[in-house]
Design a protein around this motif. Structure first.
Motif, mmCIF file in Angstrom:
data_model
loop_
_atom_site.group_PDB
_atom_site.id
_atom_site.type_symbol
_atom_site.label_atom_id
_atom_site.label_comp_id
_atom_site.label_asym_id
_atom_site.label_seq_id
_atom_site.Cartn_x
_atom_site.Cartn_y
_atom_site.Cartn_z
ATOM 1 N N UNK A 96 0.836 -1.290 -0.025
ATOM 2 C CA UNK A 96 -0.126 0.116 -0.149
ATOM 3 C C UNK A 96 0.722 1.252 0.050
ATOM 4 N N UNK A 97 0.207 2.324 -0.183
ATOM 5 C CA UNK A 97 1.024 3.704 0.094
ATOM 6 C C UNK A 97 2.053 3.959 1.283
ATOM 7 N N UNK A 98 1.673 3.295 2.363
ATOM 8 C CA UNK A 98 2.836 3.104 3.373
ATOM 9 C C UNK A 98 3.707 2.000 3.388
ATOM 10 N N UNK A 99 3.925 1.151 2.267
ATOM 11 C CA UNK A 99 4.927 0.103 2.313
ATOM 12 C C UNK A 99 4.638 -0.972 3.008
ATOM 13 N N UNK A 218 -0.461 -5.212 -14.422
ATOM 14 C CA UNK A 218 1.003 -4.875 -14.045
ATOM 15 C C UNK A 218 1.976 -5.908 -14.048
ATOM 16 N N UNK A 219 1.351 -7.262 -14.745
ATOM 17 C CA UNK A 219 1.996 -8.214 -14.685
ATOM 18 C C UNK A 219 3.606 -8.206 -15.159
ATOM 19 N N UNK A 220 3.653 -7.370 -16.461
ATOM 20 C CA UNK A 220 5.003 -7.127 -16.889
ATOM 21 C C UNK A 220 5.967 -6.451 -15.945
ATOM 22 N N UNK A 221 5.539 -5.593 -15.194
ATOM 23 C CA UNK A 221 6.261 -4.867 -14.312
ATOM 24 C C UNK A 221 6.686 -5.723 -13.090
ATOM 25 N N UNK A 222 5.572 -6.716 -12.488
ATOM 26 C CA UNK A 222 6.009 -7.416 -11.503
ATOM 27 C C UNK A 222 6.940 -8.533 -11.600
ATOM 28 N N UNK A 223 6.978 -8.834 -12.997
ATOM 29 C CA UNK A 223 7.860 -9.877 -13.423
ATOM 30 C C UNK A 223 9.142 -9.386 -13.905
ATOM 31 N N UNK A 224 9.420 -8.222 -14.145
ATOM 32 C CA UNK A 224 10.754 -7.606 -14.731
ATOM 33 C C UNK A 224 11.824 -7.677 -13.910
ATOM 34 N N UNK A 225 12.811 -8.631 -14.316
ATOM 35 C CA UNK A 225 14.078 -8.799 -13.408
ATOM 36 C C UNK A 225 14.760 -7.354 -13.334
ATOM 37 N N UNK A 226 14.821 -6.426 -14.293
ATOM 38 C CA UNK A 226 15.367 -5.361 -14.160
ATOM 39 C C UNK A 226 15.014 -4.342 -13.095
ATOM 40 N N UNK A 227 13.691 -4.453 -12.670
ATOM 41 C CA UNK A 227 13.267 -3.902 -11.433
ATOM 42 C C UNK A 227 13.907 -4.448 -10.154
ATOM 43 N N UNK A 228 14.384 -5.417 -10.167
ATOM 44 C CA UNK A 228 15.275 -5.703 -9.003
ATOM 45 C C UNK A 228 14.402 -6.274 -7.861
ATOM 46 N N UNK A 229 13.112 -6.771 -8.292
ATOM 47 C CA UNK A 229 12.171 -7.220 -7.240
ATOM 48 C C UNK A 229 11.709 -5.871 -6.219
ATOM 49 N N UNK A 230 11.765 -4.647 -6.751
ATOM 50 C CA UNK A 230 11.415 -3.619 -6.034
ATOM 51 C C UNK A 230 9.855 -3.416 -5.948
ATOM 52 N N UNK A 231 9.069 -3.484 -4.730
ATOM 53 C CA UNK A 231 7.845 -3.574 -4.893
ATOM 54 C C UNK A 231 6.998 -2.594 -5.457
ATOM 55 N N UNK A 232 5.991 -3.036 -5.706
ATOM 56 C CA UNK A 232 4.935 -1.988 -6.545
ATOM 57 C C UNK A 232 4.263 -1.449 -5.573
ATOM 58 N N UNK A 233 4.201 -0.060 -5.503
ATOM 59 C CA UNK A 233 3.374 0.768 -4.424
ATOM 60 C C UNK A 233 2.006 1.125 -4.968
ATOM 61 N N UNK A 234 1.054 0.754 -4.362
ATOM 62 C CA UNK A 234 -0.265 1.255 -4.863
ATOM 63 C C UNK A 234 -0.594 2.555 -4.059
ATOM 64 N N UNK A 235 -1.626 3.230 -4.380
ATOM 65 C CA UNK A 235 -2.239 4.461 -3.839
ATOM 66 C C UNK A 235 -3.256 4.248 -2.710
ATOM 67 N N UNK A 236 -3.664 2.967 -2.357
ATOM 68 C CA UNK A 236 -4.399 2.304 -1.376
ATOM 69 C C UNK A 236 -3.624 2.531 -0.102
ATOM 70 N N UNK A 237 -4.390 2.910 0.983
ATOM 71 C CA UNK A 237 -4.210 3.087 2.320
ATOM 72 C C UNK A 237 -4.948 1.707 3.032
ATOM 73 N N UNK A 238 -4.156 0.727 3.610
ATOM 74 C CA UNK A 238 -4.636 -0.419 4.029
ATOM 75 C C UNK A 238 -5.582 -0.392 5.099
ATOM 76 N N UNK A 239 -5.191 0.673 5.941
ATOM 77 C CA UNK A 239 -6.161 1.034 7.360
ATOM 78 C C UNK A 239 -7.440 1.565 6.825
ATOM 79 N N UNK A 240 -7.355 2.520 5.918
ATOM 80 C CA UNK A 240 -8.687 3.008 5.284
ATOM 81 C C UNK A 240 -9.419 2.239 4.450
#
Length: 267
Positions: A96-99, A218-240
């Motif tokens: 989520x937006x807070x990691x 976002x399948x291509x982004x999530x599977x892209x080795x060049x991203x170094x497995x960097x998490x994909x952050x969404x605008x969602x706030x899990x608490x809200x």
């Protein structure tokens, strides 16, 4: 082959002239002939033993060298298909937006079999059916005995199931590492996250592909080795998101509604 006569005439005449017994000449020649034959037989036997010993020495040297080579190499499971492109089995996390983790990977194992290596296929089929009720023991035994060399049994196992299969103790049952998609918060934001499943599979790995929602978009982004497995952050706030879900569910029950929706205006 020319042999010396046992009673040579010249020696017999000479012995008689000297007053000796001619029979002693025959006995002496017979003894010498037997010794000659014994020496030849011993020579042939020693030659055969030497050849046999040399053959054993070469065989044990080859076997010892092979065992040493196997002991020094890393153990690997046999592959089930021809070598092709490497399966990309790593997939980035979604936060989520807070990691805070919304989707991540869990290491698990698959189960496959080499029926030709099984010691007791009937017992294995019976015990597997006891662990996995959806498997039929008789059908499984037929598949183990129809001559095939490889058989997939389960795509993923829990640690408890893996231990139970391991306790069966048959060399024909093998495990392959897997990464499966895990959603720690259950159904929270499932309508946004979507889902994932296995794509290309091999003995040692399987790719995870998106089938719906963000996982698919976002399948291509999530599977892209060049991203170094960097998490994909969404605008969602899990608490809200969790609070909104609770309020909507309570409102649906109170109003006996078939459905409910909410929109957060100020993201």
């Amino acid at each position: 082959m020319i042999r010396t006569p046992l009673r040579p005439l010249a020696r017999i005449l000479e012995a008689r002239a000297k007053g000796e017994n001619p029979d002693s000449i025959e006995r002496e020649n017979l003894r010498l002939r037997h010794e000659e034959q014994r020496d030849k037989a011993r020579g042939r036997a020693e030659g055969r033993l030497m050849v046999l010993g040399l053959a054993f020495f070469v065989a044990f040297t080859v076997i010892g060298g092979r065992m040493g080579l196997m002991a020094s190499s890393q153990p690997t499971e046999p592959r089930t298909a021809a070598t092709g492109a490497e399966i990309l089995n790593q997939r980035a996390d979604i936060t989520d937006r807070n990691g805070r983790i919304l989707a991540t990977n869990l290491l698990t194992h698959s189960l496959y079999a080499h029926p030709k290596d099984m010691i007791d296929p009937a017992r294995v089929a019976k015990e597997l059916a006891a662990i996995f009720p959806e498997l039929d023991a008789k059908a499984l035994e037929r598949r183990f005995s129809d001559g095939r060399s490889f058989l997939w049994l389960r795509r993923k196992l829990s640690p408890e199931q893996m231990q139970q299969v391991h306790d069966i103790g048959d060399p024909g049952l093998l495990f392959g590492p897997r990464e499966m998609r895990l959603y720690p918060n259950g159904r929270l934001a499932a309508h946004v996250l979507g889902g994932a499943s296995f794509g290309a599979e091999g003995v040692h790995s399987a790719e995870v592909i998106g089938t719906a929602g963000i996982e698919k978009a976002m399948d291509a982004r999530l599977r892209d080795p060049a991203q170094g497995r960097e998490p994909l952050a969404l605008s969602i706030d899990m608490t809200i998101q969790a609070t909104t879900t609770e309020v909507l569910e309570a409102g649906m029950k109170m109003m006996n509604a078939k459905g409910a929706a909410a929109v957060l205006m100020d993201v």
